[in-house]
Design an enzyme around this catalytic site. Structure first.
Site, PDB file in Angstrom:
ATOM      1  N   ASP A  17      40.646  45.349  76.073  1.00 48.22           N
ATOM      2  CA  ASP A  17      40.550  43.997  75.504  1.00 48.22           C
ATOM      3  C   ASP A  17      41.443  43.761  74.290  1.00 48.22           C
ATOM      4  OD1 ASP A  17      38.774  42.862  77.354  1.00 48.22           O
ATOM      5  OD2 ASP A  17      37.097  43.909  76.428  1.00 48.22           O
TER       6      ASP A  17
ATOM      7  N   ASP B 294      39.247  40.883  84.872  1.00 46.76           N
ATOM      8  CA  ASP B 294      39.516  40.320  83.541  1.00 46.76           C
ATOM      9  C   ASP B 294      40.780  40.922  82.912  1.00 46.76           C
ATOM     10  OD1 ASP B 294      36.857  40.829  84.419  1.00 46.76           O
ATOM     11  OD2 ASP B 294      36.006  40.257  82.500  1.00 46.76           O
TER      12      ASP B 294
HETATM   13  N1  GLY Z   1      35.927  39.965  79.801  1.00 46.28           N
HETATM   14  C1  GLY Z   1      34.534  39.861  79.739  1.00 46.28           C
HETATM   15  C2  GLY Z   1      33.992  38.607  80.294  1.00 46.28           C
HETATM   16  O1  GLY Z   1      34.688  37.791  80.862  1.00 46.28           O
HETATM   17  O2  GLY Z   1      32.810  38.432  80.148  1.00 46.28           O
END
Ligand code: GLY
Length: 412
Positions: A132, A190
């Protein structure tokens, strides 16, 4: 189930009443779109300054309320704003929204607030514990550098890219998403969103390896993360030694084989962005396929704000996920310009409908309410019973981005 092919306003309004109790204004707004006013003189374009003024007043109060807190507002929990540390995956979105407020207004107040919330994330440049880093530093330092060219921001971006690149395993050919127990080498859809940060760092720092890693990841994801209907699995777990697939699962979706709404949005945005960065035709083709899956889905409500999962139990009373809609709308605006023609018009019109819906009282908070976040009704992690029907800082971020992108269309 809400039928999206319904043409009469009466039937639309009946369907919307089932889905949510207070959507009459959305019905009027969405039906008004049929008039197809040109961008630049349409009602949505005219409403954008008012929406930004509202966003500025909400975030002014949000920051005032969090003045003594070095952490970052994420959501509303138990009636209080929940703040998080820099290592939280959402830590970059408030800085990002503040940069968008600055970009829109050129007001020094937002420059100063955005700089403050960006600098709070300095330590993330050395963080190697999560994929992230791209979200965290891209939205904060990335936008900050784009708007100010501050060389100190550039340094953080280049260090942060090295940290993110350290999570790439050539045996797998992808960046590892999480280090959580219970997985071998998880890659989540993601993760496509973190590639923009690597691509930008690659061109800024002339580091070809970052670009190669981002492309390898996009290729691996394209091969393994999608179903025949172009919906995506949430997680693909790989064998880290030989790169073979161990399992395809969900973490935040309704089921392993369901279409978790925000996951579909990340995929749409990710391949649209990767086409912008590479001009690889396969990426825009994939983005268009994902858009078709979403927009033709029989369970996409008429106001185009999806349920938290397209296969959620309890539709049509299942919660909506505004964050998924905000990400989608931003991606669809960009994709519309890439594909052109009838498909492009359809994507733009859908994004427009989403933004009209999100700008209406059904989803836009009332002044001083909603913990002073901008949008209501997002879902973070339904299976974990966490953040259901709440504001989320990333919904606000992608909403502001989409409005800026929409406003930009009239200039291009
Ligand atoms: N990347 C985590 C979410 O979309 O909750």
């Amino acid at each position: 189930m809400i039928q999206i092919q319904t043409s009469s306003i009466y039937r639309i309004s009946q369907a919307l009443k089932v889905a949510s109790g207070c959507l009459a204004i959305v019905v009027l707004a969405v039906s008004g779109l049929a008039r197809a006013e040109p961008i630049g003189s349409d009602a949505l374009t005219k409403s954008i300054p008012t929406t930004f003024e509202f966003a500025a007043s909400q975030y002014g109060r949000l920051l005032a309320g969090a003045k003594e807190d070095p952490k970052i507002p994420r959501t509303l929990e138990g009636g209080k704003v929940k703040t998080v540390a820099p290592k939280d995956w959402t830590s970059g979105f408030v800085a990002g929204s503040l940069w968008y407020l600055y970009e829109f207004s050129k007001d020094q107040r937002w420059l100063s607030a955005a700089t403050d919330y960006t600098l709070r994330l300095d330590s993330i440049k050395d963080y190697r514990g999560s994929h992230d880093v791209g979200f965290m530093l891209g939205c904060s330092y990335g936008n900050g550098y784009r708007l100010t060219k501050n060389p100190a921001f550039r340094e953080v971006i280049l260090k942060g890219a090295e940290s993110l690149a350290s999570r790439f395993n050539p045996q797998v050919g992808a960046i590892r998403s999480w280090d959580h127990k219970g997985w071998n080498y998880p890659v989540i859809i993601d993760n496509m969103m973190n590639l923009e940060f690597l691509m930008d760092a690659s061109s800024e720092g002339h580091v070809e390896r970052y670009r190669e890693i981002a492309i390898a990841h996009a290729e691996k994801t394209l091969r393994n993360q999608f179903r025949a209907d172009s919906s995506s699995f949430h997680v693909v777990d790989y064998n880290p030694t030989n790169g073979e697939i161990i399992a395809k699962k969900t973490h935040q979706g309704a089921a392993d084989d369901s279409a978790w709404a925000r996951g579909q949005s990340w995929a749409l945005y990710g391949y649209t962005m990767m086409y912008r960065k590479t001009k690889n035709q396969a990426y825009v083709t994939q983005a268009a396929r994902i858009a078709e899956f979403i927009l033709n889905h029989p369970r996409l409500p008429t106001d185009k704000i999806p349920y938290w999962d397209f296969d959620a139990p309890g539709i049509p009373t299942a919660p909506r996920d505004v964050s998924a809609a905000a990400v989608m709308s931003s991606a669809l605006i960009e994709l519309s310009g890439m594909v052109g023609g009838e498909a492009g018009k359809k994507y733009l019109n859908s994004a427009k409908q989403q933004l009209v819906s999100l700008s209406s009282p059904a989803y836009l908070a009332k002044p001083g309410e909603n913990g002073n976040f901008i949008l209501m009704h997002s879902v973070g992690n339904f299976p974990a019973n966490s953040e259901i029907d709440v504001p989320l800082n990333y919904a606000d971020y992608y909403f502001l981005e989409a409005l800026l992108r929409y406003q930009q269309l009239k200039k291009s």
